[in-house]
Design an enzyme around this catalytic site. Sequence first.
Site, short mmCIF file in Angstrom:
data_model
loop_
_atom_site.label_atom_id
_atom_site.label_comp_id
_atom_site.label_asym_id
_atom_site.label_seq_id
_atom_site.Cartn_x
_atom_site.Cartn_y
_atom_site.Cartn_z
N ASP A 1 0.89 -1.29 0.13
CA ASP A 1 0.10 0.16 0.11
C ASP A 1 0.68 1.31 0.28
O ASP A 1 1.80 1.44 0.87
CB ASP A 1 -0.81 0.02 1.40
CG ASP A 1 -2.06 -0.96 1.24
OD1 ASP A 1 -1.97 -1.62 0.12
OD2 ASP A 1 -2.51 -1.12 2.39
N ASP B 1 -14.01 -5.75 -2.76
CA ASP B 1 -14.10 -5.91 -1.16
C ASP B 1 -15.33 -6.12 -0.73
O ASP B 1 -16.75 -5.69 -1.02
CB ASP B 1 -13.72 -4.48 -0.65
CG ASP B 1 -12.49 -3.81 -0.97
OD1 ASP B 1 -11.53 -4.72 -1.49
OD2 ASP B 1 -12.22 -2.74 -1.14
#
Lengths: 252, 234
Positions: free
Chosen positions: A11, A130
């Site tokens: 990330d 997600d």
Amino acid sequence: MLAKRIIPCLDVTAGRVVKGVSFVELRDAGDPVEIAKRYDDQGADELTFLDITASSDDRGIIFRIIEQVASQVFIPLTVGGGVREVQDVRNLLNAGADKVSINTSAVTNPQLVADAAARYGSQCIVVAIDAKQVAPGKWEVFTHGGRKATGLDAVEWAKKMQTLGAGEILLTSMDQDGQKKGFDLALTRAVTDALEIPVIASGGVGNLQHLADGVKLGGADAVLAASIFHFGEYTVQQAKQFMAQQGIEVRL
Amino acid sequence: MTDIAIVDYGMGNLRSVYQAVHKVAPDASLVVTDDPQVVAAAKRVIFPGQGAMPDCMRELDARGLRQAVLEAARNKPFLGICIGLQMLFEHSAEGNVPGLGVLPGEVVRFASELRDAQGNKLKVPHMGWNQVHRIQNPLKATVAPSPTGGGLGRGNTLEHPLWNGIPQDARFYFVHSYYVQPSDASLVQATSDYPQPFVCAAARDNLFAVQFHPEKSAAAGLQLLQNFINWNPL
């Protein structure tokens, strides 16, 4: 036979690799180019970069990072975060990405997945999903980093993305993400059994058994993890050796 | 004069191929080109490909590259990658289109609902790192080794020089849904299993072509590209 893949996930924000729990308490994990080289040396099968930059001013940073990594690391690179139009896909591929991951925009504009797959090939289009459990055996798709409910059933959505041309699904359990308690194995199994295309399990890895379980119990084609690698708990090599001991085919 | 031309017919991203070749041949003059004259003049040609074969064939012709590619495949060191392997054959089931017909055979799709020995579903595309099993004794029993010397390796087996320094059964990165079925077994350089063996490398004279992506296959892939740069089959 084909090996199950282990994919470290980086990330990236403001030029640094960070990791937090459910997008809070971000902890600095280091320089993305250095980390990418380290994971390549350890035998990572692919690398995934998620640009979680909030400020549009910093958007250009990810391109420079990918350019640097792609000139030094010769394994597949996936890049996601903020991909809204075909031009974004093109820019990331030109910077050196091999695959581009599309998440929120796949929901707001499914045609983007179809257009990008038609233009650049399904092999480079990953749809990130997600999902949160809403009932036993039922999961809903969330967007905007897990904050926004869509009303879409995760399994049906994955099938639709496959039909539109996705080459692969990156499936993250929002319930498990950052919890270090293992993947949502029922979710992983439900999605992978419903699809022809590969599924990458993501969200919740806290130890090496979790990675093995994602493959053996969840049926994942690849497993993605971040913090267990970033902070030196395990190397990718250790993860592969552990999985090999459990009878999983890996690239050693 | 260009040492190495990477043929760009507008399908997909060739940066990875460029980067990897540049890594193993930093001093070579290397171009990504859609100009038939540059391809014709280059000493070596790399023919990559991504996407669907009907689109690839159409775009190749739209740029007038067919003749230059055909000539290169006949007379200079030539490396096909992925769709660049498939396009060399006569016909593809993908879109039911003819290929370039440089090599005899067909391109066919993996069956759906494939299962491994444990009963697990095998996904299509075949994506990831698989072992490449080289043919130690190519099915050439009745054919003498190439007079150009291109096929002779160490020991008493015939090993193609593009495998130099690469361990048998090394893993390479694949991503494809179709694979080639040469009708001439002597073309087969290597197979991979999914779950049945399929041909993942084919060669003849000055031509070598692979289904996997050497540019994304870490050390083994870079070694293969290095071997191609050093290969002098003619």
